[in-house]
Design a protein around this motif. Structure first.
Motif, PDB file in Angstrom:
ATOM      1  N   ASP A  91       1.316  -1.401   0.136  1.00  0.00           N
ATOM      2  CA  ASP A  91      -0.407  -0.123   0.619  1.00  0.00           C
ATOM      3  C   ASP A  91       0.773   1.325   0.252  1.00  0.00           C
ATOM      4  O   ASP A  91       1.994   1.128   0.583  1.00  0.00           O
ATOM      5  N   TYR A  92       0.268   2.662  -0.411  1.00  0.00           N
ATOM      6  CA  TYR A  92       1.427   3.976  -0.100  1.00  0.00           C
ATOM      7  C   TYR A  92       0.183   4.425   0.555  1.00  0.00           C
ATOM      8  O   TYR A  92      -1.254   4.103   0.602  1.00  0.00           O
ATOM      9  N   ALA A 112       4.718  -4.794  -6.571  1.00  0.00           N
ATOM     10  CA  ALA A 112       3.805  -5.438  -6.619  1.00  0.00           C
ATOM     11  C   ALA A 112       3.701  -6.638  -7.452  1.00  0.00           C
ATOM     12  O   ALA A 112       3.478  -7.690  -7.902  1.00  0.00           O
ATOM     13  N   ASN A 113       3.994  -5.733  -8.720  1.00  0.00           N
ATOM     14  CA  ASN A 113       4.303  -6.832 -10.480  1.00  0.00           C
ATOM     15  C   ASN A 113       5.686  -7.944  -9.831  1.00  0.00           C
ATOM     16  O   ASN A 113       5.343  -8.842 -11.178  1.00  0.00           O
ATOM     17  N   SER A 114       6.166  -7.746  -9.348  1.00  0.00           N
ATOM     18  CA  SER A 114       7.246  -8.343  -9.216  1.00  0.00           C
ATOM     19  C   SER A 114       7.647  -8.903  -7.474  1.00  0.00           C
ATOM     20  O   SER A 114       7.905 -10.615  -7.705  1.00  0.00           O
ATOM     21  N   TYR A 115       6.743  -9.350  -6.354  1.00  0.00           N
ATOM     22  CA  TYR A 115       6.889  -9.615  -5.626  1.00  0.00           C
ATOM     23  C   TYR A 115       5.541 -10.757  -5.653  1.00  0.00           C
ATOM     24  O   TYR A 115       6.133 -11.782  -5.365  1.00  0.00           O
ATOM     25  N   PHE A 116       4.826 -10.832  -5.678  1.00  0.00           N
ATOM     26  CA  PHE A 116       3.903 -11.230  -5.600  1.00  0.00           C
ATOM     27  C   PHE A 116       3.769 -12.544  -6.245  1.00  0.00           C
ATOM     28  O   PHE A 116       3.955 -13.859  -6.224  1.00  0.00           O
ATOM     29  N   PRO A 117       3.941 -12.670  -7.391  1.00  0.00           N
ATOM     30  CA  PRO A 117       4.747 -13.268  -9.092  1.00  0.00           C
ATOM     31  C   PRO A 117       5.184 -14.204  -8.290  1.00  0.00           C
ATOM     32  O   PRO A 117       5.879 -15.150  -8.718  1.00  0.00           O
ATOM     33  N   THR A 118       6.957 -14.099  -7.863  1.00  0.00           N
ATOM     34  CA  THR A 118       7.751 -14.619  -7.673  1.00  0.00           C
ATOM     35  C   THR A 118       7.628 -15.074  -6.533  1.00  0.00           C
ATOM     36  O   THR A 118       8.257 -16.336  -6.347  1.00  0.00           O
ATOM     37  N   THR A 119       7.080 -15.057  -5.342  1.00  0.00           N
ATOM     38  CA  THR A 119       6.945 -15.539  -4.243  1.00  0.00           C
ATOM     39  C   THR A 119       5.891 -16.286  -3.703  1.00  0.00           C
ATOM     40  O   THR A 119       5.810 -17.787  -3.255  1.00  0.00           O
ATOM     41  N   HIS A 124      -3.583  -9.369  -2.388  1.00  0.00           N
ATOM     42  CA  HIS A 124      -4.583  -8.802  -1.374  1.00  0.00           C
ATOM     43  C   HIS A 124      -4.743  -7.623  -1.578  1.00  0.00           C
ATOM     44  O   HIS A 124      -4.957  -6.835  -0.578  1.00  0.00           O
ATOM     45  N   SER A 125      -5.363  -6.488  -2.348  1.00  0.00           N
ATOM     46  CA  SER A 125      -4.990  -5.381  -2.395  1.00  0.00           C
ATOM     47  C   SER A 125      -5.896  -5.067  -1.625  1.00  0.00           C
ATOM     48  O   SER A 125      -6.463  -3.733  -1.026  1.00  0.00           O
ATOM     49  N   GLU A 126      -7.475  -5.817  -1.054  1.00  0.00           N
ATOM     50  CA  GLU A 126      -8.433  -5.031  -1.059  1.00  0.00           C
ATOM     51  C   GLU A 126      -7.767  -5.686   0.486  1.00  0.00           C
ATOM     52  O   GLU A 126      -8.494  -4.473   1.681  1.00  0.00           O
ATOM     53  N   ARG A 127      -6.628  -5.447   1.365  1.00  0.00           N
ATOM     54  CA  ARG A 127      -7.007  -5.180   2.620  1.00  0.00           C
ATOM     55  C   ARG A 127      -5.955  -3.582   3.187  1.00  0.00           C
ATOM     56  O   ARG A 127      -5.912  -3.419   4.254  1.00  0.00           O
ATOM     57  N   SER A 128      -5.624  -3.144   2.185  1.00  0.00           N
ATOM     58  CA  SER A 128      -5.792  -1.508   2.212  1.00  0.00           C
ATOM     59  C   SER A 128      -6.612  -0.944   3.345  1.00  0.00           C
ATOM     60  O   SER A 128      -7.929  -0.990   3.148  1.00  0.00           O
ATOM     61  N   ASN A 129      -6.385  -0.441   4.246  1.00  0.00           N
ATOM     62  CA  ASN A 129      -7.150   0.288   5.040  1.00  0.00           C
ATOM     63  C   ASN A 129      -6.302   1.421   5.622  1.00  0.00           C
ATOM     64  O   ASN A 129      -5.223   2.130   5.089  1.00  0.00           O
TER      65      ASN A 129
END
Length: 151
Positions: A91-92, A112-119, A124-129
């Motif tokens: 999140d930002y 996000a475009n690297s981390y999630f596919p690599t790992t 779950h972007s909806e967890r932004s709060n």
């Protein structure tokens, strides 16, 4: 090379000038996870030529952090999985509070475009709060420092 600050969330909060943070220890085992991941990422980035500074949850009280412009400030946290579905998010800051919002958003998207596919971790972007969009550190960084929080 880019200058990056990596913060391990919850580390040493009992010493923070913000009294409300003193008891903030995170989810079970989160602190150890945050420190371990921060140190591993810092080492990997340094090996690639990045200038990396590591810090704890007291970066808001550290003039060597707050008085400089950085190419990125990334707070590392642990997703407690209270959602009953594993995963994480990045999140930002709320754009109206972030003078570097375009760069913050761009860098968070790149990560996000690297981390999630690599790992293989499910994003779950909806967890932004409000805790991530208005994370306490955002108000202490220079106006030119883009930032994000990964969990």
């Amino acid at each position: 090379m880019p200058k990056i600050v990596l913060q391990a969330g919850h580390e040493n909060t009992k010493y923070n000038s913000i009294v409300a943070l003193h008891g903030s220890t995170g989810a079970p085992n989160e602190l150890a996870f945050n420190v371990d991941i921060r140190n591993r990422v810092a080492e990997a980035l340094r090996q690639r030529g990045f200038d990396v500074v590591t810090t704890d949850a007291n970066a808001n009280d550290d003039k060597s952090i707050t008085s400089h412009d950085w190419d990125m400030f990334l707070a590392i946290h642990y997703d407690a999985d209270c959602y009953k579905a594993g995963g994480g998010f990045i999140d930002y800051p709320e754009p109206s509070t972030d003078s570097a919002t375009k760069e913050s958003q761009r860098l968070c998207k790149v990560i996000a475009n690297s981390y999630f596919p690599t790992t293989g971790i499910v994003q779950h972007s909806e967890r932004s709060n409000n805790n991530t969009r208005y994370y306490y550190m955002w108000r202490y960084l220079s106006a030119k420092t883009p930032c994000g929080l990964i969990s």
